[in-house]
Design an enzyme around this catalytic site. Structure first.
Site, short mmCIF file in Angstrom:
data_model
loop_
_atom_site.label_atom_id
_atom_site.label_comp_id
_atom_site.label_asym_id
_atom_site.label_seq_id
_atom_site.Cartn_x
_atom_site.Cartn_y
_atom_site.Cartn_z
N GLY A 18 0.82 -1.21 0.00
CA GLY A 18 0.00 0.00 0.00
C GLY A 18 0.86 1.26 0.00
N SER A 19 0.35 2.30 0.64
CA SER A 19 1.01 3.61 0.58
C SER A 19 2.31 3.70 1.37
CB SER A 19 0.04 4.68 1.06
OG SER A 19 -1.06 4.79 0.19
N THR A 20 2.70 2.64 2.06
CA THR A 20 3.97 2.69 2.80
C THR A 20 5.17 2.82 1.87
OG1 THR A 20 4.17 0.27 2.87
CG2 THR A 20 3.03 1.34 4.72
N VAL A 21 5.00 2.55 0.57
CA VAL A 21 6.12 2.68 -0.36
C VAL A 21 6.29 4.10 -0.88
CG1 VAL A 21 6.03 0.28 -1.13
CG2 VAL A 21 4.69 2.02 -2.35
N LYS A 22 5.36 4.98 -0.62
CA LYS A 22 5.41 6.33 -1.18
C LYS A 22 6.66 7.11 -0.76
CE LYS A 22 0.38 6.77 -1.70
NZ LYS A 22 -0.87 7.39 -1.20
#
Length: 609
Positions: free
Chosen positions: A324-328
């Protein structure tokens, strides 16, 4: 008329005398031969047959070394040894073994599992080696056997130390467990050193550090009876106990994290970014490793295997999920360093994104959109549309390279077994694995950590450690130090990772934006964290497992559990110069739930540190 033969007494006497002389000569010859043979055996072959007789009387018995103990970083015992008495058999000394077993079962209860395991072990051992028949005898069973032992030659009671896990399921994801050694495992070790051992590490630290924990077999020369029972001991060489291990684990933090996850299937990984020491590694639900030590029953194993919570599945090391958005934050650093993005770049987010010449609409998690945002705002508010545009601009190849630099798609090499590598997808991978071409939409979805990207909690925690260490970091590790039986300790030095060649100012920018996730009212972690009396930063992540329509999304908590989103939260504390990096993952936990679990764990951690 009868005829009579007249005997000559003198002739008969001469005949008898000749026969007596012949018999006498033969007896003398035989006696002489016997004396010569006895002389040969007693004098000339004396040494040879003396040795054979000693071998019949004396045997060499291996001595099982005491397995090393395992402690946490503060000296709390995590894996110990407890004494038990077991009933053992030397099959080669027992006539009519099945008959004897049937008779013995009238005195001591022998379950089908006991007999199955005995037959299995007997097939893996030499017939003159002791084979356990029943482990952990009760006082009543020992008394019953002692009274009847004379009836069962070749059977005897032996004292042993077996593994004991005082924390039960709590430490299983770290320690693993020991179990009965099998033929395949015997082929991978020194058979002499395991000649007295019935157990070997099967998973986790117990398996990874088996060489350190096992120790060195001892030897004892014993005198045995015809039944194979030990009469007296002779010369011996003491066994050398295995080394004691001190792990980096903080057992209180481990317990607090498990308590916070109660009711969820998930994982928590906590690492000290200053040295790579793993402070907690939790996977729930788990199972009691004590069940496996002496051999788990088929019934108990089936219950574990069919449990819908999958307790045999170590989510912290083996759970491969979309991040999810943890890679942003990682994409942001890569794009900033490449010049494709600047700190002042602004993108307008109307709540939706569409690729040119297509009709498919990609929605932001915030339906009305975030308006004008820069990269800092996009991280703090987790603006999807910003990263849709960024993914379109930089492309999947560069996105993949950035993720790989932070360790995604590859094992972290943590010192335990069964770790999986996750996945950083590419067009080549999709063609080979899915026999399909890569579409622009795949890239857009990958921009918010969806599509085919997979990571594990330990992998994400390691990447976060590199982030807060401004591109540095260490190989995550569980072993803190070892201690020999003589008390000599060996502290394990951390292994640094190759530093990432990104400008430090971009790390500062991204970390400040992650602090805003908790402290900024627009931050996705603000509701959970803004009242904390300590400082921390983080990044939330929600990974869809099912495409929801608007009405379904508004009522996500009413969906079946298997259709609910996975929830992530990556955190570091304190906000400046962090000493703890933590990843919380909730399988089907629902949007935003992991941030509240994170706060609960950090509250406990800060209270005691």
């Amino acid at each position: 008329m009868k005829h009579f033969t007249l005997h000559n007494p003198r002739d008969e006497i001469r005949l008898y005398r000749r026969r007596i002389v012949v018999i006498g000569v033969l007896m003398v010859i035989l006696l002489f031969a016997l004396i010569v043979r006895l002389g040969y055996l007693q004098i000339i072959q004396h040494k040879y047959y003396l040795t054979l007789s000693k071998q019949n009387l004396l045997s060499v018995a291996p001595i099982d070394p005491s397995r090393g103990l395992v402690y946490d970083r503060s000296g709390t015992l995590l894996a110990g040894n407890t004494p038990v008495f077991s009933l053992e058999v030397i099959p080669d000394t027992v006539k009519h073994l099945n008959v004897q077993l049937a008779a013995l079962s009238q005195i001591i209860e022998l379950s089908s599992a006991d007999l199955d395991e005995f037959n299995k072990q007997m097939g893996q051992n030499r017939k003159f080696n002791p084979v356990p028949l029943k482990v952990k005898l009760t006082d009543q069973e020992m008394s019953a056997f002692a009274v009847n032992q004379y009836r069962f030659p070749g059977f005897f009671i032996q004292a042993h130390l077996i593994r004991d896990y005082p924390f039960g399921a709590l430490m299983e994801p770290i320690l693993g467990y020991v179990g009965r050694i099998n033929t395949k495992e015997l082929a991978t070790v020194d058979p002499t050193n395991y000649s007295a051992s019935n157990y070997i590490g099967k998973e986790g630290v117990e398996k990874f550090d088996e060489t350190l924990l096992h120790g060195t077999v001892g030897i004892q020369q014993v005198e045995t009876s015809a039944a194979g029972q030990v009469v007296r001991s002779r010369e011996s060489r003491e066994a050398v106990a295995g080394q004691n291990l001190y792990l980096t684990i903080d057992s209180k933090l481990e317990a607090d994290a498990e308590k916070a996850l109660k009711g969820y299937a998930g994982a928590v990984v906590a690492i000290d970014p200053r040295n790579g020491e793993v402070l907690a590694l939790v996977s729930t639900p788990s199972f009691d490793p004590n069940l496996f030590v002496t051999g788990i029953s088929s019934k108990d194993y089936k219950l574990l295997r069919t449990n819908p919570g999958r307790p045999l599945y170590n989510r912290a090391l083996q759970g491969e999920f979309a991040p999810g958005s943890t890679v942003k934050p990682f994409y942001a650093i890569g794009a900033l360093a490449s010049g494709l993005l600047t700190p002042s770049t602004h993108i307008f987010d109307p709540g939706m994104f569409k690729l040119p010449d297509t009709t498919h609409i990609y929605h932001d998690w915030k339906r009305e959109g975030h308006g004008w945002v820069n990269v800092s705002d996009a991280i703090t508010q987790s603006c999807d549309v910003f990263f849709f545009h960024l993914a379109q601009r930089i492309g999947i190849e560069q996105m993949g390279e950035t993720l790989k630099l932070f360790g995604f798609g590859q094992p972290t090499n943590i010192d335990t077994d069964t770790e999986l590598a996750g996945l950083v997808p590419s067009p080549e991978w999709k063609e080979k694995a899915r026999h399909a071409e890569w579409y622009p939409g795949d890239t857009i979805s990958a921009g918010i950590g969806q599509s085919y990207i997979l990571t594990t909690p330990i992998q994400l925690a390691t990447a976060a450690m590199r982030l807060v260490d401004h591109g540095g970091g260490f190989v995550p590790h569980l072993l803190l130090k070892t201690e020999t039986p003589a008390g000599v300790t060996d502290v394990k030095d951390p292994v640094p990772l190759t530093p990432l060649d990104f400008p430090q100012k971009y790390f500062d920018l991204v970390l400040e934006a992650m602090r805003g996730v908790v402290s900024n009212p627009l931050g996705t972690g603000y509701k959970a964290g803004h009242t904390a009396k300590y400082t921390y930063g983080g990044k939330s992540g929600t990974a869809q497992v099912f495409s929801l329509q608007k009405g379904q999304k508004d009522n996500a908590n009413n969906l079946p559990l298997k259709l609910r989103d996975h929830s992530w939260f990556v955190s570091f504390t304190p906000a400046q110069d962090p000493t703890l990096v933590m990843v919380v993952f909730l399988e089907h936990g629902g949007e935003g739930k992991a941030s509240f679990i994170t706060r609960q764990i950090l509250d406990s951690y800060e209270t005691t540190n």
